[in-house]
Structures are given as C-alpha cells and as structure tokens.
Design a protein around this motif. Structure first.
Motif, PDB file in Angstrom:
ATOM      1  N   ARG A  72       0.827  -1.209   0.000  1.00 24.88           N
ATOM      2  CA  ARG A  72       0.000   0.000   0.000  1.00 24.88           C
ATOM      3  C   ARG A  72       0.863   1.263   0.000  1.00 24.88           C
ATOM      4  N   GLN A  73       1.911   1.258   0.786  1.00 24.63           N
ATOM      5  CA  GLN A  73       2.798   2.417   0.834  1.00 24.63           C
ATOM      6  C   GLN A  73       3.479   2.647  -0.513  1.00 24.63           C
ATOM      7  N   SER A  74       3.874   1.555  -1.165  1.00 27.51           N
ATOM      8  CA  SER A  74       4.524   1.670  -2.468  1.00 27.51           C
ATOM      9  C   SER A  74       3.568   2.222  -3.521  1.00 27.51           C
ATOM     10  N   ILE A  75       2.315   1.764  -3.489  1.00 31.93           N
ATOM     11  CA  ILE A  75       1.328   2.260  -4.440  1.00 31.93           C
ATOM     12  C   ILE A  75       1.092   3.756  -4.231  1.00 31.93           C
ATOM     13  N   THR A  76       0.944   4.154  -2.980  1.00 34.59           N
ATOM     14  CA  THR A  76       0.712   5.571  -2.675  1.00 34.59           C
ATOM     15  C   THR A  76       1.893   6.431  -3.118  1.00 34.59           C
ATOM     16  N   LYS A  77       3.094   5.948  -2.855  1.00 35.24           N
ATOM     17  CA  LYS A  77       4.300   6.710  -3.178  1.00 35.24           C
ATOM     18  C   LYS A  77       4.499   6.874  -4.679  1.00 35.24           C
ATOM     19  N   ASN A  78       4.166   5.828  -5.433  1.00 37.70           N
ATOM     20  CA  ASN A  78       4.457   5.826  -6.875  1.00 37.70           C
ATOM     21  C   ASN A  78       3.225   6.012  -7.745  1.00 37.70           C
ATOM     22  N   ARG A  79       2.094   6.399  -7.140  1.00 38.12           N
ATOM     23  CA  ARG A  79       0.854   6.511  -7.896  1.00 38.12           C
ATOM     24  C   ARG A  79       0.980   7.493  -9.062  1.00 38.12           C
ATOM     25  N   ASP A  80       1.523   8.662  -8.803  1.00 37.77           N
ATOM     26  CA  ASP A  80       1.636   9.676  -9.860  1.00 37.77           C
ATOM     27  C   ASP A  80       2.507   9.190 -11.003  1.00 37.77           C
ATOM     28  N   HIS A  81       3.595   8.497 -10.671  1.00 45.16           N
ATOM     29  CA  HIS A  81       4.496   7.990 -11.711  1.00 45.16           C
ATOM     30  C   HIS A  81       3.802   6.960 -12.593  1.00 45.16           C
ATOM     31  N   TRP A  82       3.146   5.979 -11.970  1.00 42.55           N
ATOM     32  CA  TRP A  82       2.533   4.905 -12.744  1.00 42.55           C
ATOM     33  C   TRP A  82       1.303   5.389 -13.513  1.00 42.55           C
ATOM     34  N   SER A  83       0.550   6.286 -12.925  1.00 43.98           N
ATOM     35  CA  SER A  83      -0.653   6.760 -13.613  1.00 43.98           C
ATOM     36  C   SER A  83      -0.323   7.636 -14.812  1.00 43.98           C
ATOM     37  N   SER A  84       0.886   8.197 -14.846  1.00 45.07           N
ATOM     38  CA  SER A  84       1.277   9.035 -15.982  1.00 45.07           C
ATOM     39  C   SER A  84       1.784   8.220 -17.163  1.00 45.07           C
ATOM     40  N   ASN A  85       2.069   6.929 -16.938  1.00 39.39           N
ATOM     41  CA  ASN A  85       2.531   6.075 -18.034  1.00 39.39           C
ATOM     42  C   ASN A  85       1.386   5.805 -19.012  1.00 39.39           C
ATOM     43  N   ILE A  86       1.727   5.745 -20.270  1.00 35.80           N
ATOM     44  CA  ILE A  86       0.722   5.513 -21.304  1.00 35.80           C
ATOM     45  C   ILE A  86       0.375   4.025 -21.366  1.00 35.80           C
TER      46      ILE A  86
END
Length: 265
Positions: A98-112
């Motif tokens: 959960r912490q990893s998802i929260t931390k990297n959410r912006d990065h992963w959601s910006s991927n096409i």
C-alpha cells in the motif's frame, strides 16, 4: 401599553410614533418607514410564544434503517486456518504494498497504457467483470483453469487484464469501491478463480482508510464469502486455501474487522 416581548427585548431601532397603533392597517402596505417598523412590531406581538407542529403520523410509518454487517465468518475446519505469525507477516507485506502504491501513484498513472488496454466506463459493471476476469471466466465456459493452457499469444480480453500498476493507479476511490463491490457480488454466485484473487488484493491495496460505510460492508461480505467457501474445501492442499486465508486475514487484521479474524488453534 407595551407587550411582554417589548419589555424584555432590547430595542435596537427606537422609533417614535405620532399615531396610535390602532390606526395602522396591517392588511395594507406601509406608507413610510415608521409605519413599516411599527407594523413589524405588531405582527410579531400577534405570534404565539409556543408553536406546536402538526405532524401527519402516516408520513412517519416508513422507518429509516441502516444495514450493519455484524454476522461473523464460518469457522475454519481444523487445520485450515493460518497461524497468527503468518497473518502478521501478511499484514506487514500488505502494508508495504500500500505504501509503495501511494508513493508511486503519480508515476505509474502518468505512463501511457498499451493500445489494446481499453478500460471500461465507470458505470459499466459488466464491462469491468469482463475486463478483470476475462471473457472465458465471465461467460462461464471455464472454472478458472485458463492459466494451465496458455495460448501462443496471450489475449487479455479472454483471460482478464492483470491489475497492473499502470491500471490501478488510474482508479480513484469511487472507482476502486465500485469495482470491488462488483467483483464481490460476482464472487457470491461463482467459484473462486485466480483472476478474481489478484484483483481483490489489488483493490484492497488501493482502498483508503478510514473506510466508508459501503466499503466496510463490502469487505465484510468478502471475508464471509471466503470463509464460507473455505469451509467446503476437502483438502489442506487445495490451491485456493492460501488465497482465501489471505483475503480473510487482510479484512480482519489490516482493516480491523477483528470479529472476523481467524484465531490461533
């Protein structure tokens, strides 16, 4: 003579009246500011000090109720429930996810996303079932053994899209809860399949705390369904047992539904 209200209340706008109050016509419009203020005073003095509302009892027949999920889980057959240390270890791993998802959410959601990934609309419940579980499972033509017979070219539309971080990171809380409820409702009437387990874990990892009431009800429903299915297993070697135990553990231990937790034997 002044009324009781006039005696007790502080006069904020003192006004001198040349004419008697009886000369004022309450049914007609005031002719000047002084008559307007006096008319307001007289109207206020005519109001009763206590007002009792007239309530139609027929309108009170429909009672408001709140659905509270208070039922517990089926007890695990002897030897089928996990140890306390196993449960604590799973909760710790889940917390890190959960912490990893929260931390990297912006990065992963910006991927096409890949061109073949077509995420359903928010309100398309059947579309989400097909997307997560695949056409094969959704259509009921398979019992979840699609992974044992891989195709030369993996077709996610048939076997279901895995909950990639690039996908789940795009889901807001309303979508997470909606998809979670849709899959749990599907699970109530169908067998457990690996695709379902992966998505349930991923959606729980994206579910924010504190829980909304509808989320609270849904995850308790999930734990009870897992416990009910576990109680029907015939062998401790059944491949579904670890996944069912894990989901019960996360609901009970991480999301603090302690009355549903497996107790050490």
């Amino acid at each position: 003579m002044k009324s009781d209200v006039e005696e007790l209340m502080l006069r904020l706008l003192p006004v001198e009246f040349g004419a008697a109050a009886e000369d004022l016509d309450l049914n007609g419009p005031p002719r000047n500011p002084r008559e307007y203020l006096r008319q307001v005073q007289l109207e206020a003095s005519l109001c009763p000090e206590v007002v009792v509302a007239q309530i139609d009892p027929k309108k009170l027949k429909k009672k408001q109720t709140i659905n509270a999920s208070v039922a517990g889980c089926h007890a695990a057959p002897e030897g089928f429930s996990p140890s306390l240390s196993w449960q604590q270890h799973q909760v710790s791993n889940f917390s890190h996810v959960r912490q990893s998802i929260t931390k990297n959410r912006d990065h992963w959601s910006s991927n096409i996303l890949d061109d073949d990934v077509k995420m359903p609309e928010l309100t398309d419940e059947e579309g989400w079932k097909r997307f997560c579980l695949g056409e094969t499972v959704y259509a009921g033509a398979s019992s979840g053994q699609t992974e044992a017979e891989p195709e030369p070219l993996l077709d996610y539309s048939k076997v279901g899209y895995p909950p990639f971080l690039t996908i789940v990171s795009r889901l807001n809380q309303s979508t997470v809860l909606m998809v979670l409820e849709v899959l749990i409702c599907w699970f109530e009437e169908h067998k457990f399949v690996p695709q379902l387990g992966r998505w349930l874990y991923a959606l729980l990892a994206c579910l924010e705390k504190p829980l909304l009431p509808e989320a609270h009800s849904s995850i308790r429903q999930l734990a009870r369904r897992c416990a009910q299915l576990r109680s029907t297993l015939e062998s401790q070697e059944d491949e579904k047992l670890p996944a069912l135990n894990l989901l019960i553990c996360l609901v009970a231990r991480y999301f603090e539904q302690s009355d549903l937790a497996d107790q050490p034997e």
